[in-house]
Motif scaffolding. Sequence first.
Motif, PDB file in Angstrom:
ATOM      1  N   ARG A   1      59.867  38.464  58.516  1.00  0.00           N
ATOM      2  CA  ARG A   1      59.522  37.994  59.856  1.00  0.00           C
ATOM      3  C   ARG A   1      58.313  37.063  59.750  1.00  0.00           C
ATOM      4  NH1 ARG A   1      55.358  40.229  62.670  1.00  0.00           N
ATOM      5  NH2 ARG A   1      54.120  41.750  61.498  1.00  0.00           N
ATOM      6  N   PRO A   2      58.234  36.088  60.683  1.00  0.00           N
ATOM      7  CA  PRO A   2      57.094  35.165  60.652  1.00  0.00           C
ATOM      8  C   PRO A   2      55.790  35.880  60.978  1.00  0.00           C
ATOM      9  CG  PRO A   2      58.884  34.336  62.051  1.00  0.00           C
ATOM     10  CD  PRO A   2      59.197  35.768  61.739  1.00  0.00           C
ATOM     11  N   LEU A   3      54.686  35.385  60.420  1.00  0.00           N
ATOM     12  CA  LEU A   3      53.358  35.946  60.636  1.00  0.00           C
ATOM     13  C   LEU A   3      52.380  34.783  60.788  1.00  0.00           C
ATOM     14  CD1 LEU A   3      51.717  38.660  60.645  1.00  0.00           C
ATOM     15  CD2 LEU A   3      51.332  38.281  58.197  1.00  0.00           C
ATOM     16  N   ASN A   4      52.494  34.099  61.921  1.00  0.00           N
ATOM     17  CA  ASN A   4      51.737  32.854  62.090  1.00  0.00           C
ATOM     18  C   ASN A   4      50.948  32.781  63.385  1.00  0.00           C
ATOM     19  OD1 ASN A   4      52.772  31.424  59.635  1.00  0.00           O
ATOM     20  ND2 ASN A   4      54.718  31.773  60.680  1.00  0.00           N
ATOM     21  N   SER A   5      50.862  33.895  64.115  1.00  0.00           N
ATOM     22  CA  SER A   5      50.157  33.866  65.390  1.00  0.00           C
ATOM     23  C   SER A   5      48.692  33.488  65.185  1.00  0.00           C
ATOM     24  CB  SER A   5      50.263  35.248  66.049  1.00  0.00           C
ATOM     25  OG  SER A   5      49.496  35.274  67.228  1.00  0.00           O
TER      26      SER A   5
ATOM     27  N   GLY B   1      43.242  24.265  59.061  1.00  0.00           N
ATOM     28  CA  GLY B   1      42.111  25.167  59.199  1.00  0.00           C
ATOM     29  C   GLY B   1      42.063  26.322  58.228  1.00  0.00           C
ATOM     30  N   ILE B   2      40.922  27.029  58.293  1.00  0.00           N
ATOM     31  CA  ILE B   2      40.689  28.220  57.466  1.00  0.00           C
ATOM     32  C   ILE B   2      40.806  29.446  58.383  1.00  0.00           C
ATOM     33  CG2 ILE B   2      39.052  29.418  55.961  1.00  0.00           C
ATOM     34  CD1 ILE B   2      37.636  26.606  55.665  1.00  0.00           C
ATOM     35  N   TYR B   3      41.507  30.458  57.917  1.00  0.00           N
ATOM     36  CA  TYR B   3      41.793  31.622  58.758  1.00  0.00           C
ATOM     37  C   TYR B   3      41.519  32.916  58.007  1.00  0.00           C
ATOM     38  CZ  TYR B   3      44.196  28.177  61.587  1.00  0.00           C
ATOM     39  OH  TYR B   3      44.481  27.080  62.357  1.00  0.00           O
ATOM     40  N   ARG B   4      41.266  33.985  58.788  1.00  0.00           N
ATOM     41  CA  ARG B   4      41.162  35.335  58.251  1.00  0.00           C
ATOM     42  C   ARG B   4      42.052  36.225  59.112  1.00  0.00           C
ATOM     43  NH1 ARG B   4      36.333  37.357  60.068  1.00  0.00           N
ATOM     44  NH2 ARG B   4      37.522  38.883  61.247  1.00  0.00           N
ATOM     45  N   LEU B   5      42.711  37.173  58.480  1.00  0.00           N
ATOM     46  CA  LEU B   5      43.561  38.125  59.209  1.00  0.00           C
ATOM     47  C   LEU B   5      43.227  39.524  58.717  1.00  0.00           C
ATOM     48  CD1 LEU B   5      45.988  38.925  61.012  1.00  0.00           C
ATOM     49  CD2 LEU B   5      47.478  38.430  59.060  1.00  0.00           C
ATOM     50  N   ASP B   6      42.912  40.419  59.654  1.00  0.00           N
ATOM     51  CA  ASP B   6      42.670  41.814  59.310  1.00  0.00           C
ATOM     52  C   ASP B   6      43.784  42.650  59.921  1.00  0.00           C
ATOM     53  OD1 ASP B   6      40.235  41.672  57.788  1.00  0.00           O
ATOM     54  OD2 ASP B   6      39.221  41.087  59.639  1.00  0.00           O
ATOM     55  N   ARG B   7      44.681  43.130  59.066  1.00  0.00           N
ATOM     56  CA  ARG B   7      45.788  43.933  59.553  1.00  0.00           C
ATOM     57  C   ARG B   7      45.268  45.266  60.062  1.00  0.00           C
ATOM     58  NH1 ARG B   7      50.546  41.915  57.917  1.00  0.00           N
ATOM     59  NH2 ARG B   7      51.107  42.595  60.009  1.00  0.00           N
ATOM     60  N   PRO B   8      45.917  45.936  61.011  1.00  0.00           N
ATOM     61  CA  PRO B   8      47.295  45.643  61.417  1.00  0.00           C
ATOM     62  C   PRO B   8      47.429  44.514  62.421  1.00  0.00           C
ATOM     63  CG  PRO B   8      46.498  47.559  62.588  1.00  0.00           C
ATOM     64  CD  PRO B   8      45.418  47.174  61.630  1.00  0.00           C
ATOM     65  N   SER B   9      46.343  43.839  62.767  1.00  0.00           N
ATOM     66  CA  SER B   9      46.499  42.697  63.677  1.00  0.00           C
ATOM     67  C   SER B   9      47.496  41.702  63.097  1.00  0.00           C
ATOM     68  CB  SER B   9      45.140  42.002  63.884  1.00  0.00           C
ATOM     69  OG  SER B   9      45.329  40.777  64.571  1.00  0.00           O
ATOM     70  N   ASP B  10      48.226  41.046  63.961  1.00  0.00           N
ATOM     71  CA  ASP B  10      49.131  39.981  63.556  1.00  0.00           C
ATOM     72  C   ASP B  10      48.571  38.606  63.889  1.00  0.00           C
ATOM     73  OD1 ASP B  10      50.960  41.708  62.576  1.00  0.00           O
ATOM     74  OD2 ASP B  10      52.405  41.498  64.214  1.00  0.00           O
ATOM     75  N   ARG B  11      47.319  38.565  64.344  1.00  0.00           N
ATOM     76  CA  ARG B  11      46.788  37.296  64.833  1.00  0.00           C
ATOM     77  C   ARG B  11      45.671  36.791  63.923  1.00  0.00           C
ATOM     78  NH1 ARG B  11      47.651  34.112  68.860  1.00  0.00           N
ATOM     79  NH2 ARG B  11      46.016  32.707  69.579  1.00  0.00           N
ATOM     80  N   TRP B  12      45.915  35.622  63.345  1.00  0.00           N
ATOM     81  CA  TRP B  12      44.927  34.997  62.477  1.00  0.00           C
ATOM     82  C   TRP B  12      43.765  34.471  63.316  1.00  0.00           C
ATOM     83  CZ3 TRP B  12      45.664  34.802  57.140  1.00  0.00           C
ATOM     84  CH2 TRP B  12      46.955  35.079  56.665  1.00  0.00           C
TER      85      TRP B  12
END
Lengths: 87, 376
Positions: free
Chosen positions: B190-194, B236-247
């Motif tokens: 599944r996509p993970l691009n939010s 851009g530069i992004y960080r993602l901390d799961r379980p969030s799906d939003r970068w």
Amino acid sequence: MPRVIVPTQLRGYTAGKDEVRAEGATLDEILVDLDRQFPGFRFRVIDEQNRVRRHIILFVGQERQEDLRTPVPPTTDVTIVGALSGG
Amino acid sequence: MPLQLYIATRKGIWIATANADRTSWSLSQPTFLGTQCHHVVLDPRDRKTLLAASRQWHLGPTVFRSDDGGATWKEAASPPRFPTGEARGRAVDHVFWLTPSTADEPEVWYAGTSPKGLFRSEDGGRSWEPVAGFNDHPEQLKWIGGDKDETPDGGKLHSIIVDPRDPKHLYLSMSGGGTFESTDRGADWRPLNSGVAMDFAPPKDDGTEYPYGHDPHCVILHPQRPDRLWMQNHCGIYRLDRPSDRWERVGKNMPSEIGDVGFGVVSHPRDPDTAWVFPMDGGGNWPRTPIDGKPAVYVTRDAGASWTRQDTGFPREQAWWTVKRQAMCLDAGDPVGLYFGTTNGEIWASIDEGSSFRCIIPHLPHVYSVTSGEPA
């Protein structure tokens, strides 16, 4: 049995030989026999959809051929050429 | 054994070996000279096996394996390839990315290719099979886009990540296409691009986000905090901390005159809040060179809230090389060593976490990737 002229790029598969012999009445059969003798050889000449790789040219005699069904008479050379590439 | 750098270039592979304090490096003779090599990776599970992704220009793509630290190499008996006769007629042009799985699956590796494909080996890289759950996913044609969604030398499937806690949990990214996640060992995705910008597409009338089609350049997961991911994207530069799906776009905290475009991102092996990027000029014609010809690394030590310039030792002007997405890496030392290779064939090193740099190897071909390891 046709003689196959091997370009420098493929001699890592033929223990350095610049020409080898292969059994077969078509280009496809020749390549299958070359792969039996020299494992991995066929996939370096054609891709997984049986297309001759972009920078490889196959001659049967003096005619360029792309169709693997092309007949190869027993006394005719198959020449594999590393085409223009690099840089 | 001492620290080594595995350097893959447009014309072959070199291995650089450090002395004990990392101040002196010896360079091997080339392997596969004249062959385009995109990635060389030491297996961290046995610290002995090396895999190399190569494409000789005439002979096409393959994977080589070495059991002796790169002294000898053997080609995969069955390299990554799409199914013969498949309706889409795909053929691998080059193998771009190699990722070992976890210690739970000691013989498993993944490979990402151009055109975009995912492949798995269950026998240490000797034979490869397509991961049909991705390559033939009903949505995959929409995800990967067309010819206009490719990097200049072909679309890339890259940044294959295996969750160190669970080898069934996978991530992959595509240029272009976006980042995707599987929790069933690649059977479904599944996509993970939010949250990720897509400045090259018009905003949607309803204000919603595009679910895929983004251009992540490099995505990493922190091994000690596997719920943290970093992404260097085209936008851009992004960080993602799961379980969030939003970068979260932490690149907005970069100096505005520098921006947050680049290719690679690396994170401190013991500090998930510390990461380095190498900004590239994303303006105008997208030159992807150091901004104003003045190379600089930027480091964050607070998870992206602020960034600090590091350029001691770099040319002060007129330096126009590019650092590609696989060409930046760290070692596990204390302080951490930071290494990168350039498109003009130089390897640069810092052994003080970026405080100062020096060129340790000049005159190589165009560098595609630099990875590090300490062989057993």
